[in-house]
Scaffold this motif. Sequence first.
Motif, PDB file in Angstrom:
ATOM      1  N   LEU A 355       0.822  -1.211   0.000  1.00 54.18           N
ATOM      2  CA  LEU A 355       0.000   0.000   0.000  1.00 54.18           C
ATOM      3  C   LEU A 355       0.853   1.257   0.000  1.00 54.18           C
ATOM      4  CD1 LEU A 355      -2.760   1.316   0.103  1.00 54.18           C
ATOM      5  CD2 LEU A 355      -2.846   0.891   2.548  1.00 54.18           C
ATOM      6  N   GLY A 356       2.033   1.179   0.596  1.00 55.44           N
ATOM      7  CA  GLY A 356       2.909   2.355   0.593  1.00 55.44           C
ATOM      8  C   GLY A 356       2.415   3.431   1.554  1.00 55.44           C
ATOM      9  N   ARG A 357       2.731   4.678   1.204  1.00 53.57           N
ATOM     10  CA  ARG A 357       2.444   5.817   2.096  1.00 53.57           C
ATOM     11  C   ARG A 357       2.914   5.480   3.516  1.00 53.57           C
ATOM     12  NH1 ARG A 357      -3.043   8.891   0.049  1.00 53.57           N
ATOM     13  NH2 ARG A 357      -2.172   9.400  -1.979  1.00 53.57           N
ATOM     14  N   GLU A 358       2.126   5.864   4.540  1.00 58.28           N
ATOM     15  CA  GLU A 358       2.611   5.634   5.912  1.00 58.28           C
ATOM     16  C   GLU A 358       2.686   4.144   6.246  1.00 58.28           C
ATOM     17  OE1 GLU A 358      -0.379   6.737   5.119  1.00 58.28           O
ATOM     18  OE2 GLU A 358      -1.886   6.311   6.667  1.00 58.28           O
ATOM     19  N   PHE A 359       2.007   3.305   5.435  1.00 56.55           N
ATOM     20  CA  PHE A 359       1.984   1.869   5.731  1.00 56.55           C
ATOM     21  C   PHE A 359       3.224   1.141   5.203  1.00 56.55           C
ATOM     22  CE2 PHE A 359      -2.478   3.130   5.741  1.00 56.55           C
ATOM     23  CZ  PHE A 359      -2.879   2.617   6.957  1.00 56.55           C
ATOM     24  N   GLY A 360       3.933   1.783   4.301  1.00 50.56           N
ATOM     25  CA  GLY A 360       5.122   1.136   3.741  1.00 50.56           C
ATOM     26  C   GLY A 360       4.803  -0.253   3.223  1.00 50.56           C
ATOM     27  N   GLU A 361       5.529  -1.240   3.732  1.00 47.84           N
ATOM     28  CA  GLU A 361       5.312  -2.627   3.300  1.00 47.84           C
ATOM     29  C   GLU A 361       4.490  -3.420   4.324  1.00 47.84           C
ATOM     30  OE1 GLU A 361       8.917  -4.454   1.968  1.00 47.84           O
ATOM     31  OE2 GLU A 361       9.143  -3.009   0.333  1.00 47.84           O
TER      32      GLU A 361
END
Length: 440
Positions: A355-361
């Motif tokens: 998902l990326g953004r603050e969630f990263g991997e």
Amino acid sequence: MATAPTTATATSASSARGHRSDLDVIVVGAGIMGSCAAHAASSRGARVLLLERFDLLHHLGSSHGASRTIRDAYPNARYPPMVRLARRLWRDAEAESGYRVLTPAPQLSLGPRRSAALMSTIKNAAGTEEVADLAQRWGGAFRAPRDDGWVAAVSERGGGVLNATKAVAMFQALAAKKGAVVRDNTEVVGIRKRPAGEGGGVVVRTSSGEEFRAAKCVVTVGAWTSKLLRSVSGVDLPIQPLHTTVMYWRIKPGKERDLAADSGFPTFSCYGDPHVYGTPALELPGLVKINYDSGPPCDPDRRDWAASDAEVAQRVARWIEEVMPDHVDTEGGPVVRQACMYSMTPDKDFVIDFLGREFGEDVVVGAGFSGHGFKMGPAVGTILAEMAIDGKAKTAEEAGVELGHSGSTGSTAIPWETTPRITELDWGRVVLSSHLLIQS
Ligand SMILES: Cc1cc2nc3c(=O)[nH]c(=O)nc-3n(C[C@H](O)[C@H](O)[C@H](O)COP(=O)(O)OP(=O)(O)OC[C@H]3O[C@@H](n4cnc5c(N)ncnc54)[C@H](O)[C@@H]3O)c2cc1C
């Protein structure tokens, strides 16, 4: 009837192992993709919670029903390796569970020679041979229209029929056997990042206010993906749900054997306009499934169950009258209809990514399977589980599955006239990190 695993609560399962936060992976959505991901992750020894909004094996999403085609024949050469990996994993799961969900069949690809998609499909499918005597094969079930050069090609071991609902039940049962907790009637409404200082990972919140903590989360919510991701992270994925209809037609008296799975009748795809596909007669005696590969846009939470599919049925009826007139009766329309949903990306390719953004991997998304994902379920589930656990999809790499974003669009020859909104969506707005988007 397929057997569903016993539903257990996360608390009861986790109390045996410790605190709720001990979960390794939470999978959201128990269609074929989520069920396969839960099985793949629990097979790795991960502590897994699989959450489903509705009853297990419900009919409101995309993975229900008695049949889905599996075929190696694809216009884009990137898909066949994924189908081959999936076939191996289907066989493994059948052997492990004792279920039988895959009935092998030949795969027939046919249509006008001018169809670029058809010609590359024939080229890409291993062991495919042109059928010179189409009018004689399968009891003369198919007739090529006289007007323009049609081509037909068959791969004797390239097709097959998957019993969809039973297959989902099989993976849920296997996941539960490996220790996964499978919980239905639990709607996920929020996913948030947990600060590193508090242990990191993610917190998943349900509509009843429960919270579950895990190191990783896999989101496989089918037609609800855009809605959930928009509210969770502001990511606006251009995945458009379509209302599609499964149609079963009456076989003309005396022709039943010709179209039967155990007579060697193929699964088939007819390219061009309309794009029609079908499976051998198997699940409903005397009937054969022949469908149109599209449908009108819909909102998964506000479906018009009475939506008229008359236009779609008429298109398929006209195709049957032209191509299978001696074997299939169109009088009175399809005998059985069943509503389903496609989750379309603008180019019909899958979205498999972090998902990326603050969630990263920490959050992995599997969505946009665009009406052709079921057959890949075990491969996609393994990819998602490995991305969540290891950060990369090693099994797929080893099997020669090329994951990546080619940036190409419009490679499909499927007509979109019933789905004009799709083409207006701006695929460029996708903000997921793009290295694992699969494009055909
Ligand atoms: C008519 C039809 C014919 C098809 N034919 C073929 C075929 O021949 N071959 C093939 O390979 N593919 C085929 N497909 C496509 C294939 O069935 C789909 O690609 C596949 O089933 C998608 O699975 P999924 O798990 O992504 O979605 P789904 O099965 O819809 O699963 C998503 C799940 O997430 C749940 N969920 C949603 N929101 C939440 C939430 N907030 N919290 C918890 N749970 C949630 C939903 O209730 C649902 O159970 C067909 C599809 C249709 C509709």
